[in-house]
Design an enzyme around this catalytic site. Structure first.
Site, short mmCIF file in Angstrom:
data_model
loop_
_atom_site.label_atom_id
_atom_site.label_comp_id
_atom_site.label_asym_id
_atom_site.label_seq_id
_atom_site.Cartn_x
_atom_site.Cartn_y
_atom_site.Cartn_z
N GLU A 116 -1.43 5.16 10.85
CA GLU A 116 -0.48 5.56 11.88
C GLU A 116 0.33 6.77 11.41
OE1 GLU A 116 3.30 3.61 14.27
OE2 GLU A 116 2.26 2.43 12.75
N ARG A 129 -0.37 -6.58 1.86
CA ARG A 129 0.05 -7.83 2.51
C ARG A 129 -1.13 -8.65 3.00
NH1 ARG A 129 4.89 -6.42 6.45
NH2 ARG A 129 3.22 -5.22 7.42
#
Length: 177
Positions: free
Chosen positions: A102, A65
């Site tokens: 994460e 992105r």
């Protein structure tokens, strides 16, 4: 649309949706596709990401992105665009860098000839979470002999503490949650 400050933050917040448990249970994915589909909002975001860094030779977009935001930022700045990709996606010689996400670990790469020595480079991504991807990207840029002038993102997930991994790099998030 020339949105600034609170106006820009409100615009972004209204066009980014949360997708719970994606890509793994417990993760809340920030879906930017509604923002990308709104031409005025996209223009405001790209303009804000491009502002304030002085002359920039290259704009790096982090897969995937980050590509969507970095390429128009590069056009605004009249700079080149350099993709930083997941391992195995670029032909030719590359520098690689491992990092932590994460929700796991990964490797990114950039072409060894993507930068000229001394190039001023702006790193763009959609979200700063744990900071691992941005830090790894900065290490790739430096290894190639270029200078990181800043890291700019659409959203910062402050509760994950990613900003602390960026050291003294200039950092800007359009929205911090």
């Amino acid at each position: 649309m020339a949105a600034t400050g609170t106006e820009l933050a409100d615009l972004i917040a209204a066009r980014v949706r949360d997708v719970p448990d994606y890509p793994k249970p417990g993760i809340v994915f920030k879906d930017i596709t509604p923002l990308l589909g709104d031409g005025a909002a996209l223009h405001a975001v790209v303009s804000a990401l491009a502002s304030g860094y002085g002359p920039v030779d290259k704009v790096v977009g982090i897969e995937a992105r980050g590509f969507i935001l970095a390429a128009p930022v590069a056009v605004c700045l009249r700079s080149g665009f350099v993709p930083v990709r997941k391992a195995g996606k670029l032909p030719g010689q590359t520098y690689t860098q491992d990092y932590e996400l994460e929700y796991g670990t990964a490797t990114i790469e950039v072409h060894t000839d993507a930068f000229d020595p001394g190039d001023r480079v702006l790193i763009i991504d959609d979200v700063l979470a744990t900071g691992g991807t941005a830090r790894a990207t900065a290490e790739l840029v430096r290894r190639a002999g270029a200078e990181v002038v800043g890291v700019a993102v659409l959203l910062e997930l402050a509760f994950l503490g990613g900003r602390s991994k960026l050291g003294d790099m200039e950092f800007r998030a359009l929205v911090t949650v």
